[in-house]
Design a protein around this motif. Sequence first.
Motif, PDB file in Angstrom:
ATOM      1  N   THR A  17       0.830  -1.207   0.000  1.00  0.00           N
ATOM      2  CA  THR A  17       0.000   0.000   0.000  1.00  0.00           C
ATOM      3  C   THR A  17       0.860   1.250   0.000  1.00  0.00           C
ATOM      4  OG1 THR A  17      -1.802  -1.126   1.132  1.00  0.00           O
ATOM      5  CG2 THR A  17      -1.782   1.274   1.263  1.00  0.00           C
ATOM      6  N   LEU A  18       1.839   1.292   0.888  1.00  0.00           N
ATOM      7  CA  LEU A  18       2.691   2.470   0.964  1.00  0.00           C
ATOM      8  C   LEU A  18       3.510   2.648  -0.304  1.00  0.00           C
ATOM      9  CD1 LEU A  18       3.517   4.864   2.662  1.00  0.00           C
ATOM     10  CD2 LEU A  18       5.234   3.415   3.769  1.00  0.00           C
ATOM     11  N   SER A  19       3.983   1.559  -0.877  1.00  0.00           N
ATOM     12  CA  SER A  19       4.743   1.633  -2.121  1.00  0.00           C
ATOM     13  C   SER A  19       3.871   2.217  -3.238  1.00  0.00           C
ATOM     14  CB  SER A  19       5.239   0.235  -2.506  1.00  0.00           C
ATOM     15  OG  SER A  19       5.932   0.275  -3.725  1.00  0.00           O
ATOM     16  N   HIS A  20       2.621   1.775  -3.306  1.00  0.00           N
ATOM     17  CA  HIS A  20       1.680   2.304  -4.302  1.00  0.00           C
ATOM     18  C   HIS A  20       1.492   3.808  -4.105  1.00  0.00           C
ATOM     19  CE1 HIS A  20      -1.827   2.594  -6.896  1.00  0.00           C
ATOM     20  NE2 HIS A  20      -2.441   3.221  -5.903  1.00  0.00           N
ATOM     21  N   LEU A  21       1.310   4.232  -2.859  1.00  0.00           N
ATOM     22  CA  LEU A  21       1.099   5.663  -2.579  1.00  0.00           C
ATOM     23  C   LEU A  21       2.333   6.485  -2.937  1.00  0.00           C
ATOM     24  CD1 LEU A  21      -0.777   5.412   0.842  1.00  0.00           C
ATOM     25  CD2 LEU A  21      -1.749   6.121  -1.374  1.00  0.00           C
ATOM     26  N   VAL A  22       3.496   5.991  -2.598  1.00  0.00           N
ATOM     27  CA  VAL A  22       4.739   6.709  -2.898  1.00  0.00           C
ATOM     28  C   VAL A  22       4.931   6.810  -4.412  1.00  0.00           C
ATOM     29  CG1 VAL A  22       7.263   6.544  -2.742  1.00  0.00           C
ATOM     30  CG2 VAL A  22       5.863   6.214  -0.698  1.00  0.00           C
ATOM     31  N   THR A  23       4.668   5.748  -5.108  1.00  0.00           N
ATOM     32  CA  THR A  23       4.800   5.764  -6.569  1.00  0.00           C
ATOM     33  C   THR A  23       3.816   6.746  -7.204  1.00  0.00           C
ATOM     34  OG1 THR A  23       5.550   3.477  -6.569  1.00  0.00           O
ATOM     35  CG2 THR A  23       4.708   4.332  -8.648  1.00  0.00           C
ATOM     36  N   ALA A  24       2.624   6.846  -6.643  1.00  0.00           N
ATOM     37  CA  ALA A  24       1.586   7.728  -7.191  1.00  0.00           C
ATOM     38  C   ALA A  24       1.862   9.205  -6.927  1.00  0.00           C
ATOM     39  CB  ALA A  24       0.224   7.349  -6.615  1.00  0.00           C
ATOM     40  N   CYS A  25       2.730   9.501  -5.977  1.00  0.00           N
ATOM     41  CA  CYS A  25       2.997  10.893  -5.604  1.00  0.00           C
ATOM     42  C   CYS A  25       4.109  11.473  -6.482  1.00  0.00           C
ATOM     43  CB  CYS A  25       3.397  10.978  -4.137  1.00  0.00           C
ATOM     44  SG  CYS A  25       3.679  12.665  -3.572  1.00  0.00           S
ATOM     45  N   ALA A  26       3.828  12.627  -7.070  1.00  0.00           N
ATOM     46  CA  ALA A  26       4.825  13.290  -7.927  1.00  0.00           C
ATOM     47  C   ALA A  26       5.963  13.868  -7.094  1.00  0.00           C
ATOM     48  CB  ALA A  26       4.160  14.386  -8.752  1.00  0.00           C
ATOM     49  N   GLY A  27       5.685  14.215  -5.861  1.00  0.00           N
ATOM     50  CA  GLY A  27       6.728  14.772  -5.001  1.00  0.00           C
ATOM     51  C   GLY A  27       7.241  16.109  -5.482  1.00  0.00           C
ATOM     52  N   ASP A  28       6.351  16.898  -6.050  1.00  0.00           N
ATOM     53  CA  ASP A  28       6.773  18.205  -6.567  1.00  0.00           C
ATOM     54  C   ASP A  28       6.176  19.333  -5.723  1.00  0.00           C
ATOM     55  OD1 ASP A  28       4.109  18.213  -7.319  1.00  0.00           O
ATOM     56  OD2 ASP A  28       4.509  17.799  -9.435  1.00  0.00           O
ATOM     57  N   ASP A  29       6.082  20.526  -6.285  1.00  0.00           N
ATOM     58  CA  ASP A  29       5.599  21.695  -5.543  1.00  0.00           C
ATOM     59  C   ASP A  29       4.078  21.812  -5.512  1.00  0.00           C
ATOM     60  OD1 ASP A  29       8.168  22.432  -4.947  1.00  0.00           O
ATOM     61  OD2 ASP A  29       8.380  23.755  -6.681  1.00  0.00           O
ATOM     62  N   ARG A  30       3.383  20.955  -6.232  1.00  0.00           N
ATOM     63  CA  ARG A  30       1.919  21.020  -6.241  1.00  0.00           C
ATOM     64  C   ARG A  30       1.367  20.550  -4.893  1.00  0.00           C
ATOM     65  NH1 ARG A  30       0.316  17.367 -11.027  1.00  0.00           N
ATOM     66  NH2 ARG A  30       2.137  16.290 -10.279  1.00  0.00           N
ATOM     67  N   PRO A  31       0.213  21.097  -4.493  1.00  0.00           N
ATOM     68  CA  PRO A  31      -0.345  20.718  -3.192  1.00  0.00           C
ATOM     69  C   PRO A  31      -1.058  19.370  -3.191  1.00  0.00           C
ATOM     70  CG  PRO A  31      -1.727  22.389  -4.226  1.00  0.00           C
ATOM     71  CD  PRO A  31      -0.509  22.208  -5.106  1.00  0.00           C
ATOM     72  N   ASP A  32      -1.520  18.892  -4.356  1.00  0.00           N
ATOM     73  CA  ASP A  32      -2.224  17.609  -4.353  1.00  0.00           C
ATOM     74  C   ASP A  32      -1.230  16.489  -4.052  1.00  0.00           C
ATOM     75  OD1 ASP A  32      -1.202  18.258  -6.967  1.00  0.00           O
ATOM     76  OD2 ASP A  32      -2.128  16.397  -7.684  1.00  0.00           O
ATOM     77  N   CYS A  33      -1.654  15.602  -3.167  1.00  0.00           N
ATOM     78  CA  CYS A  33      -0.734  14.554  -2.704  1.00  0.00           C
ATOM     79  C   CYS A  33      -1.494  13.236  -2.565  1.00  0.00           C
ATOM     80  CB  CYS A  33      -0.113  14.940  -1.373  1.00  0.00           C
ATOM     81  SG  CYS A  33       1.020  13.691  -0.728  1.00  0.00           S
ATOM     82  N   PRO A  34      -1.223  12.279  -3.423  1.00  0.00           N
ATOM     83  CA  PRO A  34      -1.888  10.973  -3.331  1.00  0.00           C
ATOM     84  C   PRO A  34      -1.638  10.261  -1.991  1.00  0.00           C
ATOM     85  CG  PRO A  34      -0.758  11.190  -5.427  1.00  0.00           C
ATOM     86  CD  PRO A  34      -0.348  12.358  -4.586  1.00  0.00           C
ATOM     87  N   ILE A  35      -0.512  10.535  -1.354  1.00  0.00           N
ATOM     88  CA  ILE A  35      -0.228   9.894  -0.062  1.00  0.00           C
ATOM     89  C   ILE A  35      -1.230  10.375   0.974  1.00  0.00           C
ATOM     90  CG2 ILE A  35       1.458   9.608   1.800  1.00  0.00           C
ATOM     91  CD1 ILE A  35       3.653   9.974  -0.393  1.00  0.00           C
ATOM     92  N   LEU A  36      -1.399  11.715   1.083  1.00  0.00           N
ATOM     93  CA  LEU A  36      -2.353  12.252   2.051  1.00  0.00           C
ATOM     94  C   LEU A  36      -3.790  11.849   1.685  1.00  0.00           C
ATOM     95  CD1 LEU A  36      -0.855  15.816   2.648  1.00  0.00           C
ATOM     96  CD2 LEU A  36      -0.673  13.773   4.100  1.00  0.00           C
ATOM     97  N   ALA A  37      -4.101  11.836   0.383  1.00  0.00           N
ATOM     98  CA  ALA A  37      -5.433  11.423  -0.051  1.00  0.00           C
ATOM     99  C   ALA A  37      -5.679   9.965   0.315  1.00  0.00           C
ATOM    100  CB  ALA A  37      -5.583  11.633  -1.551  1.00  0.00           C
ATOM    101  N   GLY A  38      -4.689   9.130   0.119  1.00  0.00           N
ATOM    102  CA  GLY A  38      -4.803   7.726   0.465  1.00  0.00           C
ATOM    103  C   GLY A  38      -4.969   7.504   1.958  1.00  0.00           C
TER     104      GLY A  38
END
Length: 133
Positions: A103-124
């Motif tokens: 699960t965590l690997s999926h969330l980390v992969t889905a996150c761009a890790g850039d300056d945008r505020p949207d974050c799949p990790i927090l959403a997940g």
Amino acid sequence: MNIKDASERSGLPAKTIRYYEEIGLVRPLRGPNGYRRFRDSDLHKLGFLGRARSLGFSIEDCRTLLALWEDRGRASADVKQLAEDHLHRIEEKIVELQAMRATLSHLVTACAGDDRPDCPILAGLSAGPGCCG
């Protein structure tokens, strides 16, 4: 030997040794001054407990293992059953950890890790169990 020596020889912190005494796993002698006097048999028990705890056995499992170890009439089947039960709990925990990792690997992969505020990790994390695996 005193608690400092027992600690050094067993590899266990003095605080742990005091706790084991408090809950009755070891019972060192007391000198006239009230200080603990550890015997070789106490040191052996401390080593036994240290190894059992390093394998993840609970305090109550350790209490049972010590009782079985001291009982020369024990059946090895009793010891084996306790160890098999513990092994089963470890295997269950491994399955849980592998699911967490996926699960965590999926969330980390889905996150761009850039300056945008949207974050799949927090959403997940806010979506709850079963959202992302």
